[in-house]
Design an enzyme around this catalytic site. Structure first.
Site, PDB file in Angstrom:
ATOM      1  N   LYS A  96      41.322 -15.324 -31.396  1.00 49.60           N
ATOM      2  CA  LYS A  96      39.872 -15.180 -31.966  1.00 49.60           C
ATOM      3  C   LYS A  96      39.841 -16.377 -32.918  1.00 49.60           C
ATOM      4  O   LYS A  96      40.295 -16.431 -34.012  1.00 49.60           O
ATOM      5  CB  LYS A  96      39.606 -13.701 -32.800  1.00 49.60           C
ATOM      6  CG  LYS A  96      38.283 -13.892 -33.255  1.00 49.60           C
ATOM      7  CD  LYS A  96      37.761 -12.753 -34.049  1.00 49.60           C
ATOM      8  CE  LYS A  96      36.481 -12.894 -34.655  1.00 49.60           C
ATOM      9  NZ  LYS A  96      36.121 -12.319 -36.068  1.00 49.60           N
ATOM     10  N   GLY A 157      30.250  -9.637 -43.323  1.00 47.89           N
ATOM     11  CA  GLY A 157      30.328  -8.789 -44.554  1.00 47.89           C
ATOM     12  C   GLY A 157      28.793  -8.386 -45.020  1.00 47.89           C
ATOM     13  O   GLY A 157      28.768  -7.779 -46.173  1.00 47.89           O
ATOM     14  N   ALA A 183      30.139  -9.238 -36.169  1.00 47.58           N
ATOM     15  CA  ALA A 183      29.961  -9.547 -37.584  1.00 47.58           C
ATOM     16  C   ALA A 183      28.491  -8.779 -37.970  1.00 47.58           C
ATOM     17  O   ALA A 183      27.498  -9.174 -36.962  1.00 47.58           O
ATOM     18  CB  ALA A 183      29.980 -10.987 -38.008  1.00 47.58           C
ATOM     19  N   GLY A 184      28.313  -8.410 -39.022  1.00 48.08           N
ATOM     20  CA  GLY A 184      27.019  -7.953 -39.587  1.00 48.08           C
ATOM     21  C   GLY A 184      26.776  -6.571 -39.164  1.00 48.08           C
ATOM     22  O   GLY A 184      25.642  -6.188 -39.816  1.00 48.08           O
ATOM     23  N   ALA A 205      34.701  -4.930 -39.156  1.00 49.41           N
ATOM     24  CA  ALA A 205      35.838  -4.351 -39.949  1.00 49.41           C
ATOM     25  C   ALA A 205      35.226  -4.133 -41.116  1.00 49.41           C
ATOM     26  O   ALA A 205      35.442  -2.774 -41.533  1.00 49.41           O
ATOM     27  CB  ALA A 205      36.785  -5.707 -40.090  1.00 49.41           C
ATOM     28  N   THR A 206      34.136  -4.577 -42.092  1.00 46.52           N
ATOM     29  CA  THR A 206      33.896  -4.523 -43.416  1.00 46.52           C
ATOM     30  C   THR A 206      33.339  -3.094 -43.408  1.00 46.52           C
ATOM     31  O   THR A 206      33.429  -2.242 -44.310  1.00 46.52           O
ATOM     32  CB  THR A 206      33.277  -5.506 -43.839  1.00 46.52           C
ATOM     33  OG1 THR A 206      33.839  -6.480 -44.043  1.00 46.52           O
ATOM     34  CG2 THR A 206      32.468  -5.232 -45.392  1.00 46.52           C
TER      35      THR A 206
END
Length: 253
Positions: A96, A157, A183-184, A205-206
């Site tokens: 990635k 994040g 993301a987001g 992830a976050t």
């Protein structure tokens, strides 16, 4: 649900997980199992491959394929070096690719990203680049030989969801490789939205690792991805300006 195919590899889950932000390995393990993921990213600049963290051992034990990433790299040269070290250490050509412009926004640097992608493809890597929600850049990355494109929904994040769904739709419409929303994402309805927009998978992830209950949120994300995939396949009704009765009037009344 049909398998996700990236670079000739098949994955039964369309939810790709990250490991950043987990408070400990026990919580991470429960979240990974609840998510049903078969592919998980690991930041190579933040892990001791020789056996320091135990993260890689955990992924091997759970039979989850490792997707090494170049998080933290700020130039093409740095990302290419990190990818090569990962290939040597983990014996995988998957990467990635992340090349961010600055630490405040963590947005991809388009020029460095494209340069790194071209070098890594030429070097035999299966490249999955984290990119802006820019249809032109996504198309250029695909033309460079990337196995997938991974546009952001919003900055890493932030949990702001998909800020420009129209751009994501344009990327999907033009893509000949899998599109992974990266993301987001903040909650499960946004994961479902990504799939409804036509994405092939979601990476997050976050939203899980920093949730109040990571295991429960991981399960919710799994259901969100599956629901979005099913809804897209079912075909939504068209949007109308005026109301339309759900049952037509009878002619004999």
């Amino acid at each position: 649900m049909e398998p996700l195919v990236v670079g000739g590899r098949k994955f039964g889950s369309r939810l790709v997980m990250g490991t950043g932000g987990a408070s400990n390995l026990e919580i991470l393990e429960r979240a990974l199992l609840a998510s049903g993921t078969e592919l998980t990213t690991v930041a190579m600049r933040r892990v001791d491959v020789a056996g320091g963290t135990g993260l890689l051992d955990l992924l091997r034990r759970l039979e989850i394929e490792v997707l090494p990433n170049t998080a933290g790299c700020r130039s093409a040269a740095e990302a290419v070096l990190t990818a090569r070290l990962a290939r040597e250490a983990l014996e995988t050509d998957l990467v990635k690719l992340e090349v961010v412009a600055d630490e405040r926004t963590l947005l991809p640097d388009p020029m460095e990203l494209l340069d790194a992608a071209e070098q890594l493809v030429d070097d035999g890597f299966t490249v999955l680049p984290y990119t802006n929600d820019d249809p032109v850049l996504a198309w250029k990355l695909e033309q460079a030989g990337c196995a997938a494109v991974m546009p952001l929904g919003s900055p890493i994040g932030t949990g702001l969801g998909i800020r420009n769904p129209h751009n994501i739709e344009m990327i999907v419409d033009r893509a000949g490789v899998p599109v992974v929303l990266d993301a987001g994402i903040g909650t499960a309805s946004e994961a479902a939205q990504a799939m409804e927009l036509g994405c092939d998978a979601v990476l997050l992830a976050t939203a899980v690792t920093r949730a109040g209950d990571p295991e429960r949120m991981a399960h919710a994300m799994r259901l969100g991805v599956e629901a979005g995939w099913a809804a897209r396949g079912a075909g939504r009704i068209p949007r109308r300006y005026w109301a339309q009765a759900s049952s037509p009037e009878r002619e004999d009344v």
